[in-house]
Write a protein that holds these residues in place. Structure first.
Motif, PDB file in Angstrom:
ATOM      1  N   LEU A  28     -51.855  53.623  25.747  1.00 29.32           N
ATOM      2  CA  LEU A  28     -52.750  53.777  26.890  1.00 29.32           C
ATOM      3  C   LEU A  28     -53.427  55.141  26.933  1.00 29.32           C
ATOM      4  O   LEU A  28     -54.356  55.355  27.712  1.00 29.32           O
ATOM      5  N   ILE A  29     -52.985  56.053  26.090  1.00 33.78           N
ATOM      6  CA  ILE A  29     -53.671  57.343  25.983  1.00 33.78           C
ATOM      7  C   ILE A  29     -55.128  57.126  25.591  1.00 33.78           C
ATOM      8  O   ILE A  29     -56.036  57.783  26.111  1.00 33.78           O
ATOM      9  N   ASP A  30     -55.373  56.182  24.689  1.00 33.64           N
ATOM     10  CA  ASP A  30     -56.722  55.998  24.150  1.00 33.64           C
ATOM     11  C   ASP A  30     -57.736  55.558  25.202  1.00 33.64           C
ATOM     12  O   ASP A  30     -58.811  56.176  25.315  1.00 33.64           O
ATOM     13  N   PRO A  31     -57.465  54.516  25.997  1.00 36.55           N
ATOM     14  CA  PRO A  31     -58.430  54.217  27.066  1.00 36.55           C
ATOM     15  C   PRO A  31     -58.496  55.314  28.123  1.00 36.55           C
ATOM     16  O   PRO A  31     -59.548  55.530  28.723  1.00 36.55           O
ATOM     17  N   ALA A  32     -57.391  56.020  28.334  1.00 33.16           N
ATOM     18  CA  ALA A  32     -57.393  57.097  29.328  1.00 33.16           C
ATOM     19  C   ALA A  32     -58.345  58.217  28.933  1.00 33.16           C
ATOM     20  O   ALA A  32     -59.039  58.783  29.787  1.00 33.16           O
ATOM     21  N   VAL A  33     -58.408  58.527  27.637  1.00 37.49           N
ATOM     22  CA  VAL A  33     -59.296  59.598  27.172  1.00 37.49           C
ATOM     23  C   VAL A  33     -60.615  59.051  26.635  1.00 37.49           C
ATOM     24  O   VAL A  33     -61.481  59.806  26.209  1.00 37.49           O
ATOM     25  N   ASN A  34     -60.739  57.726  26.645  1.00 34.77           N
ATOM     26  CA  ASN A  34     -61.965  57.044  26.213  1.00 34.77           C
ATOM     27  C   ASN A  34     -62.270  57.290  24.738  1.00 34.77           C
ATOM     28  O   ASN A  34     -63.428  57.473  24.335  1.00 34.77           O
ATOM     29  N   PHE A  35     -61.205  57.270  23.919  1.00 33.74           N
ATOM     30  CA  PHE A  35     -61.370  57.404  22.468  1.00 33.74           C
ATOM     31  C   PHE A  35     -60.189  56.739  21.778  1.00 33.74           C
ATOM     32  O   PHE A  35     -59.042  57.088  22.046  1.00 33.74           O
ATOM     33  N   ALA A  36     -60.478  55.786  20.898  1.00 29.56           N
ATOM     34  CA  ALA A  36     -59.421  55.103  20.153  1.00 29.56           C
ATOM     35  C   ALA A  36     -59.117  55.868  18.875  1.00 29.56           C
ATOM     36  O   ALA A  36     -59.999  56.046  18.020  1.00 29.56           O
ATOM     37  N   LEU A  37     -57.894  56.324  18.744  1.00 25.02           N
ATOM     38  CA  LEU A  37     -57.486  57.059  17.547  1.00 25.02           C
ATOM     39  C   LEU A  37     -57.653  56.153  16.321  1.00 25.02           C
ATOM     40  O   LEU A  37     -57.126  55.044  16.298  1.00 25.02           O
ATOM     41  N   PRO A  38     -58.396  56.595  15.320  1.00 28.46           N
ATOM     42  CA  PRO A  38     -58.611  55.745  14.136  1.00 28.46           C
ATOM     43  C   PRO A  38     -57.293  55.333  13.477  1.00 28.46           C
ATOM     44  O   PRO A  38     -56.295  56.052  13.567  1.00 28.46           O
ATOM     45  N   VAL A  39     -57.331  54.202  12.806  1.00 30.36           N
ATOM     46  CA  VAL A  39     -56.111  53.623  12.234  1.00 30.36           C
ATOM     47  C   VAL A  39     -55.428  54.599  11.287  1.00 30.36           C
ATOM     48  O   VAL A  39     -54.199  54.772  11.323  1.00 30.36           O
ATOM     49  N   HIS A  40     -56.184  55.260  10.408  1.00 23.66           N
ATOM     50  CA  HIS A  40     -55.553  56.131   9.413  1.00 23.66           C
ATOM     51  C   HIS A  40     -54.955  57.383  10.053  1.00 23.66           C
ATOM     52  O   HIS A  40     -54.013  57.966   9.504  1.00 23.66           O
ATOM     53  N   ILE A  41     -55.464  57.798  11.201  1.00 25.61           N
ATOM     54  CA  ILE A  41     -54.867  58.924  11.913  1.00 25.61           C
ATOM     55  C   ILE A  41     -53.632  58.440  12.674  1.00 25.61           C
ATOM     56  O   ILE A  41     -52.565  59.068  12.622  1.00 25.61           O
TER      57      ILE A  41
END
Length: 344
Positions: free
Chosen positions: A189-202
């Motif tokens: 849920l961090i990703d929608p909270a910051v409005n950025f989806a961490l890329p798969v390889h990261i």
């Protein structure tokens, strides 16, 4: 003779931030319960509402000021918690069938009208995420929720259904409890909270995965401290780090609390150290640093919710009675932290 047990409070070497929308879903949450959680009975709904489970989302993701981005996250915080409470005693074969259906709904299928209402909440959250999050991230949440059930809840069943109290060894406990605590999907849920989806390889990098694992391990211990008072009164309860340390190393309750806090602080220090020494992620360096920063905020935010949100989750008769509970079972929280020494 009663022994006084002093419970230490979890503290963190980083900031605790208060959400600007901390209590914003309180009214919506009540509507969700009334419409989609009727399978837990009127009394169950009455017990759930004062727990303020939607506030877990806002407290754990305190930099988000968007109601739209946080709404499906609040839904998840409720449905994963109620799912665990209600299905925690379900036989493994039936739980596996339910896990498969949950995965189908989270991947895109709509629930049928005659299916349990919690699936409607899952489907609605997924549809809300689809408006602003990429498909690979939604797949990630679906997989992590499935693993929460299969690698977490499923592995707890032998201990929950045992006629006599049985303790796992600490290493075994952490191996499944890090899933059943729900922090892999919570961390997503961090990703929608910051409005950025961490890329798969990261996301898949071992350092990021270790930081996410540390989120789970720290919250396991944090949660076990928060629920200890309640669990001392449950006759066959063994799935708490205090009970496990006490049994495995022949410690007193107070010694077990000290050792659990030592492990908690050790994991926090490792997370802080990794955050300060991330590998080179190139153009995604700032995003990776920010993600781990928000992992830390989730930890301190969860403690903030336990201690300062007004939740009544751990007060007397706050929990729902699970499906397949033994006849007469209920969960009662004592009014005092004075406990009798129990035989190992």
């Amino acid at each position: 003779m009663r022994e006084e047990l002093i419970l230490p409070q979890c503290r963190y070497p980083w900031v605790t931030i208060n959400s600007p929308i901390a209590n914003s879903f309180d009214d919506e949450e009540k509507v969700w319960y009334d419409n989609d959680y009727t399978f837990i009975s009127e009394e169950g709904i009455k017990r759930c509402k004062p727990q303020f489970l939607s506030r877990v989302a806002t407290y754990m993701n305190p930099t988000c000021d968007s109601m739209e981005r946080m709404r499906p996250c609040a839904r998840l915080m409720i449905y994963i918690t109620i799912f665990d409470d209600f299905f925690g005693m379900t036989p493994a074969k039936e739980l596996e069938t339910i896990a498969n259906r949950v995965y189908e709904v989270m991947m895109g299928e709509d629930p049928r009208e005659d299916e349990i209402g919690i699936l409607r909440q899952m489907a609605q959250a997924r549809k809300e995420w689809e408006t602003f999050m990429p498909r690979f991230w939604i797949d990630r949440v679906a997989i992590n929720f499935y693993e929460f059930i299969m690698y977490g809840m499923m592995e707890e069943i032998p201990f929950k259904q045992a006629e006599k109290r049985t303790y796992p060894l600490l290493a075994h406990y952490f191996s499944f409890r890090k899933y059943s605590i729900g922090m892999w999907p919570y961390g997503d849920l961090i990703d929608p909270a910051v409005n950025f989806a961490l890329p798969v390889h990261i996301y898949n990098h071992p350092v990021i995965q270790r930081c996410r694992e540390l989120l789970s391990l720290v919250i396991v211990i944090q949660n076990d401290f928060a629920s200890l008072i309640k669990e001392l009164e449950i006759e066959n309860e063994s799935l708490n780090i205090i009970f496990i340390l006490r049994n495995q190393y022949k410690l007193s309750y107070q010694e077990a609390c000290t050792e659990a806090m030592r492990l908690h602080d050790e994991y926090c220090q490792e997370l802080d150290d990794l955050h300060q020494s991330l590998p080179d992620f190139g153009e995604f360096q700032e995003a990776a640093y920010n993600h781990v920063y928000h992992i830390k905020l989730q930890i301190s935010g969860c403690a903030n919710w336990y201690y300062n949100s007004g939740t009544k989750r751990y007060e007397s008769k706050a929990f729902i009675v699970p499906k397949y509970a033994r006849e007469g079972d209920d969960i009662v929280i004592p009014h005092s932290i004075f406990v009798k020494e129990q035989d190992l």
